[in-house]
Design a protein around this motif. Structure first.
Motif, short mmCIF file in Angstrom:
data_model
loop_
_atom_site.label_atom_id
_atom_site.label_comp_id
_atom_site.label_asym_id
_atom_site.label_seq_id
_atom_site.Cartn_x
_atom_site.Cartn_y
_atom_site.Cartn_z
N MET A 87 0.84 -1.19 0.00
CA MET A 87 0.00 0.00 0.00
C MET A 87 0.87 1.24 0.00
O MET A 87 1.88 1.29 0.71
N ILE A 88 0.51 2.22 -0.80
CA ILE A 88 1.21 3.49 -0.85
C ILE A 88 0.26 4.60 -0.45
O ILE A 88 -0.82 4.75 -1.04
N GLN A 89 0.64 5.37 0.55
CA GLN A 89 -0.14 6.50 1.02
C GLN A 89 0.50 7.79 0.51
O GLN A 89 1.69 8.02 0.70
N VAL A 90 -0.29 8.63 -0.15
CA VAL A 90 0.21 9.92 -0.63
C VAL A 90 0.04 10.95 0.49
O VAL A 90 -1.06 11.18 0.98
N SER A 91 1.15 11.56 0.89
CA SER A 91 1.12 12.53 1.99
C SER A 91 1.62 13.88 1.50
O SER A 91 1.68 14.14 0.29
N ARG A 126 0.18 5.58 10.93
CA ARG A 126 -0.63 4.36 10.89
C ARG A 126 -0.26 3.48 9.69
O ARG A 126 -0.24 2.25 9.81
N VAL A 127 0.04 4.11 8.58
CA VAL A 127 0.42 3.34 7.39
C VAL A 127 1.79 2.69 7.59
O VAL A 127 1.99 1.50 7.30
N GLY A 131 3.25 -1.39 7.86
CA GLY A 131 4.15 -1.90 6.83
C GLY A 131 3.95 -1.31 5.45
O GLY A 131 4.49 -1.84 4.47
N GLY A 132 3.19 -0.23 5.35
CA GLY A 132 2.96 0.40 4.05
C GLY A 132 4.01 1.44 3.71
O GLY A 132 4.95 1.69 4.48
N TYR A 133 3.85 2.05 2.54
CA TYR A 133 4.74 3.10 2.06
C TYR A 133 4.05 4.46 2.19
O TYR A 133 2.83 4.56 2.03
N VAL A 134 4.84 5.49 2.44
CA VAL A 134 4.35 6.87 2.47
C VAL A 134 5.19 7.70 1.51
O VAL A 134 6.43 7.68 1.57
N VAL A 135 4.52 8.41 0.61
CA VAL A 135 5.21 9.30 -0.33
C VAL A 135 4.67 10.71 -0.12
O VAL A 135 3.50 10.99 -0.39
N ARG A 136 5.54 11.59 0.36
CA ARG A 136 5.16 12.99 0.53
C ARG A 136 5.40 13.76 -0.77
O ARG A 136 6.42 13.55 -1.44
N THR A 137 4.47 14.64 -1.09
CA THR A 137 4.63 15.48 -2.27
C THR A 137 4.20 16.90 -1.92
O THR A 137 3.87 17.19 -0.76
N SER A 138 4.20 17.80 -2.90
CA SER A 138 3.86 19.20 -2.61
C SER A 138 3.33 19.90 -3.85
O SER A 138 3.63 19.52 -4.98
N ALA A 191 13.31 -1.07 -0.03
CA ALA A 191 13.27 -1.29 1.42
C ALA A 191 12.84 -0.03 2.16
O ALA A 191 12.17 -0.11 3.20
N THR A 192 13.21 1.13 1.63
CA THR A 192 12.85 2.40 2.26
C THR A 192 11.36 2.67 2.07
O THR A 192 10.87 2.65 0.94
N ARG A 193 10.66 2.94 3.15
CA ARG A 193 9.20 3.07 3.06
C ARG A 193 8.68 4.49 3.22
O ARG A 193 7.50 4.74 3.01
#
Length: 282
Positions: A87-91, A126-127, A131-138, A191-193
């Motif tokens: 799972m990838i969460q967009v932050s 929480r993500v 064990g999910g991924y978080v990708v921050r954008t702007s 590996a980096t989440r």
């Protein structure tokens, strides 16, 4: 099949356009605040685009923002973990205080100053815990939905001059480029989440607006600089929210194009509809 909740916005549209393997669903079709593993049947991965993004409204509606930005992503991540799918969460850059003077690394301390930022940060926790991924954008903009580029284009056609803040720095990100990056992430699964993915370089809202005027063929001098204090808003905006792409590159992922070249490409792709028969401003 890559399932994209909140998939009817600008990022979801671009994900679907880039891959026939994407199933983008609206929030009405899949409510992330009540999602279960059964709702993810057939999915090989999830990219969550569902979010409460009304930054100012969140100041007085934090409970709803928390449900969509924190509870929902947590439930999605738990459901994905139970099925063994990524799972990838967009932050967002709003998880930082905005007091920095250099691009924020993924390892830098966070400190959101708005309800929106607080709820998105809790969603990240929480993500990642599941064990999910978080990708921050702007500073995201795209062909679909409302965004700064379309707002500036509308104002260009209706006002002789306008003032835009010049004391907030960040990195504009074309949703098409971010979508391509997220699809690459799904294929690589490093590996980096916790990662950052934005357009390259940095600018201010004022200079971004002038670049938009250039793309419109309008005189950029019609855009004048002002300060954040000139236009107070209910939610504080980060003064500096440039995100470093070092972790993204270290994970073997291709950096997103520079924000200025991406803006030109976005115009060629129709981020602003061509004008016909418009009378010039006097």
């Amino acid at each position: 099949m890559i399932l994209v909740p909140g998939g009817r916005g600008q990022l979801g549209h671009d994900l679907a356009a880039l891959s026939a393997d994407v199933r983008a669903v609206s929030s009405a079709e899949l409510d992330v605040t009540a999602v279960t593993a059964a709702d993810l049947a057939g999915a090989s991965a999830v990219i969550n685009c569902a979010a409460y993004t009304a930054v100012d409204a969140a100041e007085t509606d934090e409970e709803r923002a928390f449900a969509v930005n924190a509870v929902g992503p947590g439930l999605l991540a738990q459901a994905c973990a139970s099925l063994g799918i990524p799972m990838i969460q967009v932050s967002t850059d709003y998880v930082f205080s905005g007091d920095g003077v250099r691009p924020y690394e993924t390892t830098d301390p966070v400190g959101p100053k708005s309800a929106y930022g607080r709820t998105k940060l809790e969603g990240e926790h929480r993500v990642l815990d599941a064990g999910g991924y978080v990708v921050r954008t702007s500073w995201l903009y795209g062909v679909h939905g409302s965004n700064f580029v379309k707002t500036m284009a509308a104002l260009e056609s209706s006002r002789p001059t306008l003032s835009v803040v010049d004391d907030q720095a960040g990195a504009p990100t074309w949703s098409h480029d971010l979508a391509a990056g997220l699809l690459e992430l799904v294929s690589v699964l490093p590996a980096t989440r916790l990662l950052h993915a934005t357009g390259g370089g940095q600018t201010t809202w004022f200079r971004f607006a002038r670049a938009i005027f250039e793309e419109l063929g309008a005189d950029p001098a019609r855009v004048q600089p002002c300060t954040t204090a000139d236009f107070p808003r209910p939610a504080p905006r980060p003064a500096y929210s440039v995100l470093s792409g070092a972790a993204w590159a270290a994970a073997g992922l291709r950096p997103l194009p520079h924000w200025r070249s991406a803006l030109s490409e976005a115009f060629r792709a129709g981020v602003v509809a061509p004008r016909t028969g418009a009378a010039p401003l006097e």
